[in-house]
Design a protein around this motif. Structure first.
Motif, short mmCIF file in Angstrom:
data_model
loop_
_atom_site.label_atom_id
_atom_site.label_comp_id
_atom_site.label_asym_id
_atom_site.label_seq_id
_atom_site.Cartn_x
_atom_site.Cartn_y
_atom_site.Cartn_z
N GLN A 122 0.77 -1.11 0.05
CA GLN A 122 0.02 -0.03 -0.11
C GLN A 122 0.72 1.33 -0.06
OE1 GLN A 122 -2.21 -0.83 3.67
NE2 GLN A 122 -3.90 -1.65 2.48
N VAL A 144 0.83 4.27 -2.59
CA VAL A 144 0.80 5.75 -2.43
C VAL A 144 1.85 6.50 -2.62
CG1 VAL A 144 0.33 6.97 -0.44
CG2 VAL A 144 -0.93 5.10 -0.44
N ILE A 161 -1.70 14.64 -2.67
CA ILE A 161 -2.66 13.39 -2.55
C ILE A 161 -3.58 13.56 -1.56
CG2 ILE A 161 -1.10 12.05 -0.86
CD1 ILE A 161 -1.86 9.54 -2.96
N ILE A 213 -5.43 9.26 3.43
CA ILE A 213 -4.33 9.63 3.36
C ILE A 213 -4.45 11.07 2.59
CG2 ILE A 213 -2.18 9.37 2.12
CD1 ILE A 213 -3.35 6.26 2.04
#
Length: 79
Positions: free
Chosen positions: A9, A13, A27, A41
């Motif tokens: 993950q 990301v 992001i 996130i």
């Protein structure tokens, strides 16, 4: 420090963060876990924050910047 994301993950990301850097964007995302819960996130320009409501995961994790995020997860940054 306990970490919210798995290595896979974190790699995804971080890859998205790097791609967004190319268009001067930050992001803001959700990752759905196997149990159907979400990990949030967000990069607000002054640090990266992750939140989880999973019982077996830490509730919040923060990093000063993308480099600190990559270092915490042992990701190669190409520096």
């Amino acid at each position: 420090m306990a970490q919210i994301l798995t290595k896979a993950q974190a790699e995804a990301v971080y890859s998205a963060m790097c791609a967004l850097n190319n268009v001067n964007a930050l992001i803001s995302a959700f990752i759905r876990t196997d149990s159907g819960k979400f990990i949030e996130i967000h990069d607000e320009g002054n640090g990266i924050a992750l939140w989880s409501k999973e019982v077996d995961l830490p509730g919040k994790e923060t990093h000063a910047d993308q480099s600190a995020f990559a270092a915490a997860y042992g990701l190669q940054t190409g520096d």
